[in-house]
Scaffold this motif. Structure first.
Motif, PDB file in Angstrom:
ATOM      1  N   TRP A  43      -9.088   8.602  -2.596  1.00  0.00           N
ATOM      2  CA  TRP A  43      -8.522   9.405  -3.677  1.00  0.00           C
ATOM      3  C   TRP A  43      -9.224  10.755  -3.811  1.00  0.00           C
ATOM      4  CZ3 TRP A  43     -12.705   9.874  -6.794  1.00  0.00           C
ATOM      5  CH2 TRP A  43     -13.582   8.777  -6.911  1.00  0.00           C
ATOM      6  N   LYS A  66      -4.790  13.055  -6.716  1.00  0.00           N
ATOM      7  CA  LYS A  66      -5.923  12.974  -5.800  1.00  0.00           C
ATOM      8  C   LYS A  66      -6.772  14.255  -5.961  1.00  0.00           C
ATOM      9  CE  LYS A  66      -3.389  10.110  -2.488  1.00  0.00           C
ATOM     10  NZ  LYS A  66      -2.799  10.000  -1.152  1.00  0.00           N
ATOM     11  N   TYR A  79      -3.123  -2.773   5.321  1.00  0.00           N
ATOM     12  CA  TYR A  79      -3.993  -2.728   4.145  1.00  0.00           C
ATOM     13  C   TYR A  79      -4.637  -4.101   3.964  1.00  0.00           C
ATOM     14  CZ  TYR A  79      -5.503  -1.588  -0.586  1.00  0.00           C
ATOM     15  OH  TYR A  79      -6.254  -1.351  -1.705  1.00  0.00           O
ATOM     16  N   ARG A 136     -10.206  -7.208  -2.638  1.00  0.00           N
ATOM     17  CA  ARG A 136      -9.735  -5.961  -3.221  1.00  0.00           C
ATOM     18  C   ARG A 136     -10.852  -4.941  -3.225  1.00  0.00           C
ATOM     19  NH1 ARG A 136      -4.873  -4.704  -3.724  1.00  0.00           N
ATOM     20  NH2 ARG A 136      -5.256  -3.498  -5.587  1.00  0.00           N
ATOM     21  N   ASP A 157       0.809  -1.220   0.000  1.00  0.00           N
ATOM     22  CA  ASP A 157       0.000   0.000   0.000  1.00  0.00           C
ATOM     23  C   ASP A 157       0.845   1.274   0.000  1.00  0.00           C
ATOM     24  OD1 ASP A 157      -2.240   1.533  -0.104  1.00  0.00           O
ATOM     25  OD2 ASP A 157      -2.465   1.630   2.066  1.00  0.00           O
ATOM     26  N   ALA A 158       1.238   1.693  -1.189  1.00  0.00           N
ATOM     27  CA  ALA A 158       2.011   2.934  -1.339  1.00  0.00           C
ATOM     28  C   ALA A 158       1.099   4.110  -1.686  1.00  0.00           C
ATOM     29  CB  ALA A 158       3.082   2.752  -2.407  1.00  0.00           C
ATOM     30  N   PHE A 159      -0.143   4.053  -1.236  1.00  0.00           N
ATOM     31  CA  PHE A 159      -1.098   5.086  -1.650  1.00  0.00           C
ATOM     32  C   PHE A 159      -0.823   6.434  -0.982  1.00  0.00           C
ATOM     33  CE2 PHE A 159      -5.179   7.202  -2.147  1.00  0.00           C
ATOM     34  CZ  PHE A 159      -5.496   6.878  -3.456  1.00  0.00           C
ATOM     35  N   ASP A 160      -0.455   6.398   0.296  1.00  0.00           N
ATOM     36  CA  ASP A 160      -0.234   7.653   1.024  1.00  0.00           C
ATOM     37  C   ASP A 160       1.177   7.734   1.586  1.00  0.00           C
ATOM     38  OD1 ASP A 160      -2.602   9.215   0.969  1.00  0.00           O
ATOM     39  OD2 ASP A 160      -3.580   7.686   2.191  1.00  0.00           O
ATOM     40  N   ASP A 194     -10.879   1.912  -8.531  1.00  0.00           N
ATOM     41  CA  ASP A 194     -10.233   3.186  -8.216  1.00  0.00           C
ATOM     42  C   ASP A 194      -9.529   3.154  -6.882  1.00  0.00           C
ATOM     43  OD1 ASP A 194     -12.932   5.085  -9.613  1.00  0.00           O
ATOM     44  OD2 ASP A 194     -11.265   4.052 -10.514  1.00  0.00           O
ATOM     45  N   ASP A 195      -9.524   2.013  -6.236  1.00  0.00           N
ATOM     46  CA  ASP A 195      -8.930   1.882  -4.929  1.00  0.00           C
ATOM     47  C   ASP A 195      -9.718   2.659  -3.887  1.00  0.00           C
ATOM     48  OD1 ASP A 195      -5.716   2.278  -3.421  1.00  0.00           O
ATOM     49  OD2 ASP A 195      -7.024   0.583  -3.444  1.00  0.00           O
ATOM     50  N   MET A 232       0.621  10.122  -4.087  1.00  0.00           N
ATOM     51  CA  MET A 232       1.698  10.018  -3.098  1.00  0.00           C
ATOM     52  C   MET A 232       2.925  10.787  -3.556  1.00  0.00           C
ATOM     53  SD  MET A 232       4.756   8.317  -2.466  1.00  0.00           S
ATOM     54  CE  MET A 232       5.006   6.560  -2.785  1.00  0.00           C
ATOM     55  N   ARG A 259     -13.014   0.991   4.932  1.00  0.00           N
ATOM     56  CA  ARG A 259     -12.972   0.522   3.555  1.00  0.00           C
ATOM     57  C   ARG A 259     -11.660  -0.164   3.187  1.00  0.00           C
ATOM     58  NH1 ARG A 259     -15.850   1.369  -0.878  1.00  0.00           N
ATOM     59  NH2 ARG A 259     -14.731   0.996  -2.831  1.00  0.00           N
ATOM     60  N   TYR A 260     -10.576   0.199   3.868  1.00  0.00           N
ATOM     61  CA  TYR A 260      -9.262  -0.197   3.370  1.00  0.00           C
ATOM     62  C   TYR A 260      -8.430  -1.071   4.306  1.00  0.00           C
ATOM     63  CZ  TYR A 260     -10.178   3.515  -0.012  1.00  0.00           C
ATOM     64  OH  TYR A 260     -10.739   4.276  -0.996  1.00  0.00           O
ATOM     65  N   PHE A 289      -6.879  -0.006 -16.197  1.00  0.00           N
ATOM     66  CA  PHE A 289      -8.182  -0.523 -15.766  1.00  0.00           C
ATOM     67  C   PHE A 289      -9.018  -0.980 -16.971  1.00  0.00           C
ATOM     68  CE2 PHE A 289      -8.020   2.334 -11.719  1.00  0.00           C
ATOM     69  CZ  PHE A 289      -7.033   1.512 -11.200  1.00  0.00           C
TER      70      PHE A 289
END
Lengths: 530, 530
Positions: free
Chosen positions: B352, B343, A456, A525, A424-427, A529-530, B318, A492-493, B267
């Motif tokens: 996001w 984002k 995650y 998953r 999880d490199a989202f943030d 859009d994650d 990120m 959610r995550y 996607f």
């Protein structure tokens, strides 16, 4: 002399009966041929090896004094036959056979790319590089070179970056004993004739590394002819190509060889990117075993997307200080990334050699969390050893990081075979592992007093339990947490545990979480859009 | 009807006398031809335009009702002649001529890449993208679309990302008025016949953006057929290619068009990377003007090194939060990087779309310091406007960031024409500019109470003076520092001023330094190794 005698014996045996050689070791055919003219340029020699199923054609090379050799690394155990081809009668249509025996313990074969971002030996064993660099260690004379090997034997390093051609820095103290081309320094070279003695010496060092289980990341070109007097880096394509062919013919059968086209390629201003691509593709074509291929940058990064590049050999100290930075190169190219140069431990006046041992250790942990790998070296003069520095000459390690890198290596070796991938490199990326099975959490400089476990969701099951261990990356301790963690979904995550883990509140702390229960089957998953 | 009459008039004039059209505007040839069979598939039409020096060949297209058009964007002022070619008699060998007049103020021509990492218009004016995204704004009916245009007119945004094909999200509230193919929804399409009414409507919107000085980043494919019922994203290559040809023939003459092959390409699971490369190269070949080409990612980044890609259209929230992250993509590919999706501003349950206005502003400043560009959008329901959100439908802006982005745009417009480049990314990148001339220093969240001016040495002269201004990126103020700064060399790498600059001690503060004296002539550089 003994070596020459042994080689002669080998030849005699070849013509008489099958020899045995271990799979992935070097099988060598020695032939007598013409010594007149210029054998390096005039004579073509190759041999076709076959075990009845697989056929491998390799180039031979001239080793001086009328002696020609063909080297072969059998990729499989079993009976192999061979036949030579040449444009000279004494060298063509020679035949023989031998048996490749199963590999002995410690012989895992050559290293290749696995799981997109990682490495593994040919026998399936994972390979986690913890590399170091000693540019000219093999050009410094027997005493220092033997000392370097002794140092390596008790170090954590399983990959060495080394210059095949000598560099001029430090030459006043340790002039090279041998030179790659016929002629005399500084510039009376015959670029049409190699000096076999030079290459035999390098081979000896590469073979010693191999026998110690260390990969040799052989750097073929470099910009460190500081006075610009030797001219090895200013040859036309024809000479560079012949050098590449000779090197591949001599070294490719050593299973521990990696091809690094250049160090700081962009500082070699006499070659274009097209020259490098040509050279990379040439080596890709010549090398029958597909040893790893890379090109290392100075300030400008080479186009790592080119298909001949198997993995990224990166110089980037800034990126290596933060997993959130380092991971972006992995995402950019989808290849393994080795930060072969992430600055050096030392207190030099140049800012590329001013890392403390702590900073070096932090950089290694940061790139680990980024699902990548680090490369060590140090620039600390060894006063008791003629002021040598490890980066240039090898010798002895003086820094504080190697012990911590040995500790990290144990952590890496205990990780899943698939490698550590970013979770999880989202943030904010500070966890690597394999979803639902294994997590390595690294807090870096944050020094928290506690951590509320949050992961995650991918791979996790409601109620799944994990063993937790607190790792001090500097003190090199692993302290088990008494109670297992139990995770439940939240939002959610994420999955969370109900109680926080108490931490020492100092920098350089990590956590290892190992699943006690099976992970979720199909990875859960969130939406596209994650 | 009026439009049709004007087009008829145009045709009459063409055959009678030269028409005048502005350079970089659309010159259109209208021809009558066969309406039987399937003109979209059966009829080939092109025209060759020449001013005696330059020759440009463009494809025509069928616009329904027996009408064919050829559009041309004259790249230079002067007299142009044209002649058509077709596989149908009524359409071939038609000829005409016209005069391209010099561009009027506000018409700077199409945008291209400049100085490796930046953009400029064809007339030499720098172009600094401050973009936004409203995916379906042009599929939502006249009332909402006109409202969106009104909003844009007072916004800072000079680039709009928009889907050429409709998306299904929000369709219940705003069903598309027109569909791209002949047939009826949801899936009774004749993929061999386009619906010209649909495309004329999109052209009208693109032309309106053009007239407002806004670039249209036209997204050709997207994965947002959420119910998978329309099937526009599941067509074979033949249909996709025909669509690309039709779109290029219709839109390429609009100077403000950029080609975005896809939104979140990864996607769209019905196409391979090879499909995208094929499409990118096809458009590169078809488009005679070389409009900018990109492909936007979801989670997996496309190989941005491919030669058909003119600039990087990046989704990466990120990376955009820190110049030290963002700059790595620029280094990886040596192309302009636009963080088209970093984002969104909003308080959505998806992560996001949870940026505060401050965070969005910070991300734009961060990518600016990285020598890159940002892209805005927001996910905030407009309660007074049927719950529309700007990201999906356009309408009205509700967020706090657009005012700050307008302020940033003023800063960008005052920067050197060569753009803002990172100044020394060796350790910690927080300064961009042009060496020795102009520096933008951004402190982000650090909120220092003072700063001791220190700049990397390149371009600086001993004793050189700079004007300093304190910029509050959130309050949108620029406060001059009374005394000029004077710089002197210090150590191996830096120039410093003798006194610190007092700062407000809050986040989001920047400094702008503008040279009062000429910079150093030849850039002083430290050694190769830096």
């Amino acid at each position: 002399m003994l070596k020459r005698m042994l080689a002669g014996l080998l030849l005699a045996l070849c013509s008489a009966a099958a020899l045995a050689v271990e799979q992935w070791d070097v099988y060598e055919v020695e032939l007598k041929g013409p010594a007149d003219g210029n054998p390096f340029v005039d004579v073509q020699l190759s041999a076709r090896f076959s075990d009845g199923t697989q056929t491998v054609t390799v180039d031979g090379f001239y080793d001086g004094d009328g002696v020609y050799r063909v080297r072969f690394m059998p990729p499989r155990a079993g009976r192999w036959t061979w036949v030579t081809h040449s444009n000279r009668w004494p060298l063509t249509n020679k035949q023989g056979e031998f048996t490749a025996t199963p590999p002995q313990p410690g012989n895992h074969g050559p290293v290749g790319v696995r799981h997109v971002y990682h490495f593994g030996y040919a026998d399936g064993t994972p390979y986690r590089p913890v590399g170091t660099t000693m540019y000219s260690w093999s050009h410094r004379g027997a005493a220092l070179e033997e000392l370097t090997l002794k140092t390596l034997a008790t170090s954590p390093f399983n990959k060495v970056r080394m210059l095949l051609l000598p560099q001029s820095h430090g030459v006043d103290k340790h002039p090279p004993e041998h030179w790659p081309y016929a002629g005399t320094p500084p510039k009376n070279w015959d670029f049409n004739r190699f000096n076999p003695v030079f290459f035999r010496h390098q081979e000896q060092r590469v073979a010693q590394l191999r026998n110690m289980g260390i990969e040799a990341d052989l750097i073929l070109h470099h910009p460190y002819d500081d006075k610009r007097e030797w001219g090895f880096d200013t040859q036309p394509r024809e000479v560079d190509d012949r050098y590449a062919r000779y090197v591949v013919a001599r070294f490719a059968a050593f299973r521990n060889v990696w091809w690094s086209l250049a160090n700081e390629f962009d500082f070699i201003r006499t070659k274009t990117d097209e020259d490098w691509a040509h050279l990379g593709r040439l080596i890709q074509r010549l090398d029958p075993y597909g040893h790893l291929r890379s090109i290392h940058n100075g300030k400008r990064i080479y186009n790592q997307a080119e298909d001949w590049i198997t993995h990224v050999s990166m110089q980037h100290g800034m990126a290596a200080t933060d997993a959130n930075r380092a991971v972006l190169f992995r995402e950019a190219w989808r290849k393994p990334v080795v930060f072969d140069e992430l600055k050096y431990e030392g207190a030099h006046d140049r800012r590329w050699a001013q890392l403390t041992g702590r900073q070096m250790t932090h950089a290694f942990w940061s790139v680990t969390i980024a699902g990548s790998y680090g490369g060590h070296s140090e620039f600390i003069a060894d006063a008791d050893n003629h002021g040598t520095v490890w980066l240039g000459q090898g010798g002895r390690l003086r820094g504080e990081s190697p012990a911590r890198l040995a500790f990290l290596k144990e952590i890496l070796d205990a990780a899943p075979a698939e490698g550590l991938d970013p979770i999880d490199a989202f943030d904010d990326l500070f966890i690597a592992g394999q979803p639902g099975r294994h997590y390595l959490v690294y807090f870096g400089d944050r020094a928290p007093a506690e951590w509320w476990p949050k992961l995650y969701l991918t791979g996790l099951r409601d109620g799944q339990r994990f063993k937790a261990e607190i790792i001090d990356t500097w003190a090199m301790t692993i302290t088990p947490v008494k109670e297992p963690l139990q995770f439940k979904p939240q939002g959610r995550y994420d999955f969370v545990a109900a109680t926080p883990i108490k931490l020492p509140g100092k920098p350089g702390i990590a956590l290892r979480l190992t699943a006690l229960d099976a992970p979720a089957g199909a990875a859960a998953r969130p939406g596209l859009d994650d």
